[in-house]
Design a protein around this motif. Sequence first.
Motif, PDB file in Angstrom:
ATOM      1  N   PRO A 139       4.319 -13.070 -13.884  1.00  0.00           N
ATOM      2  CA  PRO A 139       4.604 -11.815 -13.190  1.00  0.00           C
ATOM      3  C   PRO A 139       4.365 -11.938 -11.694  1.00  0.00           C
ATOM      4  N   LEU A 140       5.078 -11.120 -10.939  1.00  0.00           N
ATOM      5  CA  LEU A 140       4.842 -11.009  -9.506  1.00  0.00           C
ATOM      6  C   LEU A 140       4.071  -9.721  -9.281  1.00  0.00           C
ATOM      7  N   GLU A 141       2.843  -9.836  -8.825  1.00  0.00           N
ATOM      8  CA  GLU A 141       1.999  -8.662  -8.616  1.00  0.00           C
ATOM      9  C   GLU A 141       1.715  -8.498  -7.140  1.00  0.00           C
ATOM     10  N   ILE A 142       2.034  -7.308  -6.629  1.00  0.00           N
ATOM     11  CA  ILE A 142       1.772  -6.996  -5.232  1.00  0.00           C
ATOM     12  C   ILE A 142       0.745  -5.870  -5.214  1.00  0.00           C
ATOM     13  N   GLY A 143      -0.457  -6.171  -4.763  1.00  0.00           N
ATOM     14  CA  GLY A 143      -1.514  -5.173  -4.767  1.00  0.00           C
ATOM     15  C   GLY A 143      -1.900  -4.760  -3.371  1.00  0.00           C
ATOM     16  N   GLY A 144      -2.952  -4.006  -3.295  1.00  0.00           N
ATOM     17  CA  GLY A 144      -3.437  -3.556  -1.991  1.00  0.00           C
ATOM     18  C   GLY A 144      -3.334  -2.058  -1.866  1.00  0.00           C
ATOM     19  N   GLY A 145      -3.559  -1.549  -0.707  1.00  0.00           N
ATOM     20  CA  GLY A 145      -3.524  -0.116  -0.506  1.00  0.00           C
ATOM     21  C   GLY A 145      -3.390   0.195   0.960  1.00  0.00           C
ATOM     22  N   PRO A 146      -3.220   1.481   1.302  1.00  0.00           N
ATOM     23  CA  PRO A 146      -3.197   2.550   0.294  1.00  0.00           C
ATOM     24  C   PRO A 146      -1.900   2.618  -0.501  1.00  0.00           C
ATOM     25  N   SER A 147      -0.803   2.085   0.033  1.00  0.00           N
ATOM     26  CA  SER A 147       0.475   2.117  -0.685  1.00  0.00           C
ATOM     27  C   SER A 147       1.138   0.753  -0.594  1.00  0.00           C
ATOM     28  N   PRO A 148       0.940  -0.109  -1.612  1.00  0.00           N
ATOM     29  CA  PRO A 148       1.560  -1.441  -1.566  1.00  0.00           C
ATOM     30  C   PRO A 148       3.079  -1.320  -1.621  1.00  0.00           C
ATOM     31  N   TYR A 149       3.768  -2.193  -0.923  1.00  0.00           N
ATOM     32  CA  TYR A 149       5.224  -2.115  -0.927  1.00  0.00           C
ATOM     33  C   TYR A 149       5.838  -3.498  -0.816  1.00  0.00           C
ATOM     34  N   LEU A 150       7.120  -3.550  -1.178  1.00  0.00           N
ATOM     35  CA  LEU A 150       7.913  -4.771  -1.104  1.00  0.00           C
ATOM     36  C   LEU A 150       9.200  -4.442  -0.379  1.00  0.00           C
ATOM     37  N   ASP A 151       9.492  -5.160   0.689  1.00  0.00           N
ATOM     38  CA  ASP A 151      10.704  -4.933   1.471  1.00  0.00           C
ATOM     39  C   ASP A 151      11.757  -5.980   1.127  1.00  0.00           C
ATOM     40  N   LEU A 152      12.952  -5.521   0.823  1.00  0.00           N
ATOM     41  CA  LEU A 152      14.118  -6.387   0.689  1.00  0.00           C
ATOM     42  C   LEU A 152      14.998  -6.096   1.894  1.00  0.00           C
ATOM     43  N   VAL A 153      15.194  -7.094   2.736  1.00  0.00           N
ATOM     44  CA  VAL A 153      15.818  -6.863   4.039  1.00  0.00           C
ATOM     45  C   VAL A 153      17.144  -7.615   4.146  1.00  0.00           C
ATOM     46  N   TYR A 154      18.164  -6.884   4.527  1.00  0.00           N
ATOM     47  CA  TYR A 154      19.425  -7.483   4.937  1.00  0.00           C
ATOM     48  C   TYR A 154      19.526  -7.217   6.429  1.00  0.00           C
ATOM     49  N   GLY A 155      19.423  -8.283   7.226  1.00  0.00           N
ATOM     50  CA  GLY A 155      19.319  -8.131   8.672  1.00  0.00           C
ATOM     51  C   GLY A 155      20.343  -7.201   9.280  1.00  0.00           C
ATOM     52  N   ALA A 183      15.285  -2.176   2.436  1.00  0.00           N
ATOM     53  CA  ALA A 183      15.027  -1.406   1.217  1.00  0.00           C
ATOM     54  C   ALA A 183      13.581  -1.634   0.807  1.00  0.00           C
ATOM     55  N   ARG A 184      12.819  -0.578   0.834  1.00  0.00           N
ATOM     56  CA  ARG A 184      11.379  -0.694   0.568  1.00  0.00           C
ATOM     57  C   ARG A 184      11.027  -0.073  -0.775  1.00  0.00           C
ATOM     58  N   GLN A 185      10.400  -0.865  -1.633  1.00  0.00           N
ATOM     59  CA  GLN A 185       9.837  -0.360  -2.882  1.00  0.00           C
ATOM     60  C   GLN A 185       8.358  -0.119  -2.657  1.00  0.00           C
ATOM     61  N   ILE A 186       7.904   1.080  -2.986  1.00  0.00           N
ATOM     62  CA  ILE A 186       6.529   1.456  -2.657  1.00  0.00           C
ATOM     63  C   ILE A 186       5.932   2.298  -3.769  1.00  0.00           C
ATOM     64  N   ILE A 187       4.637   2.185  -3.958  1.00  0.00           N
ATOM     65  CA  ILE A 187       3.882   3.046  -4.863  1.00  0.00           C
ATOM     66  C   ILE A 187       3.013   3.953  -4.003  1.00  0.00           C
ATOM     67  N   TRP A 214       6.869   5.641  -8.029  1.00  0.00           N
ATOM     68  CA  TRP A 214       7.580   4.463  -7.542  1.00  0.00           C
ATOM     69  C   TRP A 214       8.751   4.952  -6.716  1.00  0.00           C
ATOM     70  N   ILE A 215       8.838   4.500  -5.473  1.00  0.00           N
ATOM     71  CA  ILE A 215       9.828   5.030  -4.544  1.00  0.00           C
ATOM     72  C   ILE A 215      10.647   3.886  -3.969  1.00  0.00           C
ATOM     73  N   LEU A 216      11.938   4.084  -3.899  1.00  0.00           N
ATOM     74  CA  LEU A 216      12.831   3.189  -3.176  1.00  0.00           C
ATOM     75  C   LEU A 216      13.319   3.972  -1.960  1.00  0.00           C
ATOM     76  N   ARG A 217      13.025   3.473  -0.773  1.00  0.00           N
ATOM     77  CA  ARG A 217      13.351   4.219   0.437  1.00  0.00           C
ATOM     78  C   ARG A 217      13.850   3.285   1.526  1.00  0.00           C
ATOM     79  N   ASN A 218      14.348   3.889   2.578  1.00  0.00           N
ATOM     80  CA  ASN A 218      14.718   3.157   3.777  1.00  0.00           C
ATOM     81  C   ASN A 218      13.431   2.813   4.510  1.00  0.00           C
ATOM     82  N   GLY A 219      13.135   1.518   4.588  1.00  0.00           N
ATOM     83  CA  GLY A 219      11.868   1.109   5.189  1.00  0.00           C
ATOM     84  C   GLY A 219      11.795   1.344   6.682  1.00  0.00           C
ATOM     85  N   ASP A 220      12.920   1.590   7.314  1.00  0.00           N
ATOM     86  CA  ASP A 220      12.921   1.805   8.762  1.00  0.00           C
ATOM     87  C   ASP A 220      12.688   3.262   9.139  1.00  0.00           C
ATOM     88  N   ASN A 221      13.285   4.202   8.391  1.00  0.00           N
ATOM     89  CA  ASN A 221      13.146   5.619   8.765  1.00  0.00           C
ATOM     90  C   ASN A 221      12.430   6.463   7.717  1.00  0.00           C
TER      91      ASN A 221
END
Length: 357
Positions: free
Chosen positions: A208-224, A229-233, A239-246
């Motif tokens: 598994p790929l585990e991304i921990g930390g706080g207060p809100s761990p996230y994973l960014d998938l970036v197309y330059g 695209a930011r996945q965040i808890i 679980w939220i998928l949002r625009n990581g820039d705005n």
Amino acid sequence: MTVPHHWSETPANNGSSDPNADLRPGRPASTVLGAIRGLMATAALARDDNAGLLIASLGANNVYAVTTNEGMIDPQTGVNGIPVSITKPFTLAITFGAVPGAPLATTPARLVVDGFDCGPILRSDGSALTDGDIATGRVYRVLGDMAAATDTKVTRVRSLAMSPNEVTALAQAAIAAAVPALIATAVTGRVAKTGDAMSGKLTINGAPLEIGGGPSPYLDLVYGNVLRARQIIDASGNWILRNGDNGDNFIYVSPAGAIWTKQFGDLNSRIEARAASFADDRRNNSVVSMRFVYAGDLYNSWMIDAQFHSPFGGYGCIVDRTTFYENDGTWNIGLFRWRYLQMLIPYQGWVTVGAAS
């Protein structure tokens, strides 16, 4: 090989230097064998003094005392007002009976040999001992010598074997010197734990790929220059998928499984609303009731019009009639009752059914 302490490097001075052998010139031949045996005995005593059999006992103020087998005191001292002293360097192999009773920084350890204070006990390089340098259960080879060239008696005792602290310090220094290079070699091309950038593909097989930390761990998938695209808890567990820039949310899923999207809002509410709308649409365009509505009565005279036509705009139909008895004894139709068909459709009301052709 350990040489007896009192032997001299000058042959002429060894006539009486060994207390167990009289080798002065002119001695009878009969004393030769005894002198040889005496020399052997002295050598055995010197051997035992360097075999690790001596125990240095601890006294007050971190002063250790040991009694040798051979005897280190210079026989020329202790007489004629000359203080007892050890005037030649010596080596001993001793075991300390106890660790120092007071901190060495304030109360340096000293060694008394055969009653003579030989001075402070030091490390092999002449530096002061530190707490932990003297341990029990191990043999120390020590060298008693003169700290200064002008000294005429032993004034210091140095440990020729490295102390535990020295070994530890050397090991730590070696590790400190080697580890950076080892780490640099080991991590070359690897992603740093504290953060890094990857230019290649990351493949995870069977783990598994585990991304921990706080207060809100996230994973960014970036197309330059297109999208981050930011996945965040968040703190509520969504679980939220949002625009990581705005920070604009695209979709999120609550811990209970509720789904919200930017396009549809709450997905369950959207489905329910659409289902209700569909049901209403079907119901609102469906016939829920029918009836025949009275249009009027026509006497049988309409049947003899010159031109046939459908009364009441073609909507009506005959649903009833009346008859009467003629004078000639026949029955005749008096009139026809006409009604038209209506259907009840919600949101439209009663709709009259028209004629097709």
